[in-house]
Design an enzyme around this catalytic site. Structure first.
Site, PDB file in Angstrom:
ATOM      1  CD  GLU A   1       3.784   2.152   0.423  1.00  0.00           C
ATOM      2  OE1 GLU A   1       2.820   1.429   0.424  1.00  0.00           O
ATOM      3  OE2 GLU A   1       4.517   2.442  -0.719  1.00  0.00           O
TER       4      GLU A   1
ATOM      5  CE1 TYR B   1       3.799  -5.338   0.558  1.00  0.00           C
ATOM      6  CE2 TYR B   1       6.008  -6.086   1.478  1.00  0.00           C
ATOM      7  CZ  TYR B   1       5.072  -5.636   0.575  1.00  0.00           C
ATOM      8  OH  TYR B   1       5.750  -5.544  -0.613  1.00  0.00           O
TER       9      TYR B   1
ATOM     10  CE  LYS C   1       7.392  -6.514  -4.083  1.00  0.00           C
ATOM     11  NZ  LYS C   1       6.078  -7.160  -4.069  1.00  0.00           N
TER      12      LYS C   1
ATOM     13  CG  HIS D   1       6.007  -1.619  -2.784  1.00  0.00           C
ATOM     14  ND1 HIS D   1       4.852  -2.131  -2.492  1.00  0.00           N
ATOM     15  CD2 HIS D   1       6.144  -0.449  -2.538  1.00  0.00           C
ATOM     16  CE1 HIS D   1       4.014  -0.977  -2.100  1.00  0.00           C
ATOM     17  NE2 HIS D   1       4.811  -0.095  -1.793  1.00  0.00           N
TER      18      HIS D   1
ATOM     19  NE  ARG E   1       0.310   0.279  -8.570  1.00  0.00           N
ATOM     20  CZ  ARG E   1       0.163  -0.610  -8.010  1.00  0.00           C
ATOM     21  NH1 ARG E   1       0.927  -0.883  -6.740  1.00  0.00           N
ATOM     22  NH2 ARG E   1      -0.885  -1.610  -7.799  1.00  0.00           N
TER      23      ARG E   1
ATOM     24  CG  ASN F   1       5.241  -8.788  -6.896  1.00  0.00           C
ATOM     25  OD1 ASN F   1       5.847  -8.424  -6.447  1.00  0.00           O
ATOM     26  ND2 ASN F   1       3.972  -8.620  -7.041  1.00  0.00           N
TER      27      ASN F   1
HETATM   28  N1  UDP Z   1       0.827 -11.004  -2.744  1.00  0.00           N
HETATM   29  C1  UDP Z   1       1.253 -12.097  -2.817  1.00  0.00           C
HETATM   30  N2  UDP Z   1       0.288 -13.027  -3.156  1.00  0.00           N
HETATM   31  C2  UDP Z   1      -0.854 -12.656  -3.467  1.00  0.00           C
HETATM   32  C3  UDP Z   1      -1.178 -11.211  -3.660  1.00  0.00           C
HETATM   33  C4  UDP Z   1      -0.203 -10.531  -3.331  1.00  0.00           C
HETATM   34  O1  UDP Z   1       2.229 -12.621  -2.272  1.00  0.00           O
HETATM   35  O2  UDP Z   1      -1.736 -13.524  -3.715  1.00  0.00           O
HETATM   36  C5  UDP Z   1       1.979 -10.010  -2.371  1.00  0.00           C
HETATM   37  C6  UDP Z   1       2.748  -9.248  -3.637  1.00  0.00           C
HETATM   38  O3  UDP Z   1       3.999  -9.620  -3.380  1.00  0.00           O
HETATM   39  C7  UDP Z   1       2.286  -8.105  -4.091  1.00  0.00           C
HETATM   40  C8  UDP Z   1       2.106  -7.772  -2.613  1.00  0.00           C
HETATM   41  O4  UDP Z   1       1.487  -8.727  -1.816  1.00  0.00           O
HETATM   42  O5  UDP Z   1       3.247  -7.172  -4.865  1.00  0.00           O
HETATM   43  C9  UDP Z   1       0.846  -6.756  -2.297  1.00  0.00           C
HETATM   44  O6  UDP Z   1      -0.191  -6.835  -3.161  1.00  0.00           O
HETATM   45  P1  UDP Z   1      -0.921  -5.684  -3.658  1.00  0.00           P
HETATM   46  O7  UDP Z   1      -2.452  -6.411  -4.102  1.00  0.00           O
HETATM   47  O8  UDP Z   1      -1.175  -4.392  -2.907  1.00  0.00           O
HETATM   48  O9  UDP Z   1      -0.188  -5.641  -5.175  1.00  0.00           O
HETATM   49  P2  UDP Z   1       0.814  -4.354  -5.783  1.00  0.00           P
HETATM   50  O10 UDP Z   1       0.373  -3.102  -5.159  1.00  0.00           O
HETATM   51  O11 UDP Z   1       1.940  -4.915  -5.024  1.00  0.00           O
HETATM   52  O12 UDP Z   1       0.593  -4.495  -7.069  1.00  0.00           O
END
Ligand code: UDP
Length: 148
Positions: free
Chosen positions: A133, A56, A16, A122, A92, A119
């Site tokens: 994806e 998204y 990211k 992805h 993951r 974070n």
């Molecule tokens: N995200 C965010 N705020 C939140 C939760 C998620 O900005 O409170 C964003 C964050 O970048 C995250 C993405 O949305 O990586 C997708 O969320 P998901 O729960 O699918 O997490 P991931 O699969 O990325 O661990």
């Protein structure tokens, strides 16, 4: 003795904008390779608003959607296809929990993420999302399956 082999899988990954800005693309690629994942397609892109919103789309009703799209379009990202045995779960594990405060020590998010919003990485969470994806960013011709 029989050797049980996990399926050779592909997963989709994004480094990211926060991690690209921190200049840790190589460090993150090193984690993938050390864990036995092969980078079989890779490119740097600066996502458009439409591209990020489409990627998204499943989160479009969530309160953080607008901020997430703004963040993902704030700078260049690296998108890549990773291939290996159990690649989806393995990636993951390498990434760690969504919120870096909950991410296990030694994971990418523990080391490179600053918040749940920014974070670092992805990674696809299931075979269906991985296929969708990968196809969202790469044509089949762009993917080089070195292990075949
Ligand atoms: N995200 C965010 N705020 C939140 C939760 C998620 O900005 O409170 C964003 C964050 O970048 C995250 C993405 O949305 O990586 C997708 O969320 P998901 O729960 O699918 O997490 P991931 O699969 O990325 O661990």
């Amino acid at each position: 003795m029989e050797t049980e082999k996990m399926a050779l899988e592909r997963t989709f990954s994004i480094i990211k904008p926060d991690a690209v800005a921190k200049n840790v693309i190589g460090a993150i690629y090193n984690r993938f390779e050390t864990a036995g994942l092969r980078i079989v397609a890779s490119k740097m892109i600066h996502m458009s608003k439409e591209q990020a919103e489409g990627f998204y789309a499943e989160h479009k009703e969530r309160p953080f959607f607008g901020a997430l799209v703004d963040f993902m379009t704030s700078g260049p990202v690296m998108v890549q296809v990773l291939e290996g045995e159990g690649a989806i779960v393995k990636n993951r594990e390498i990434m760690g929990a969504t919120n870096p405060a909950d991410a296990a020590a030694g994971t990418l998010r523990a080391d490179y993420a600053q918040s749940i919003d920014e974070n670092a990485v992805h990674g696809s969470d299931a075979p269906e999302s991985a296929a969708r994806e990968i196809a969202y960013f790469f044509s089949e011709e762009e993917i080089c399956p070195r292990t075949r």
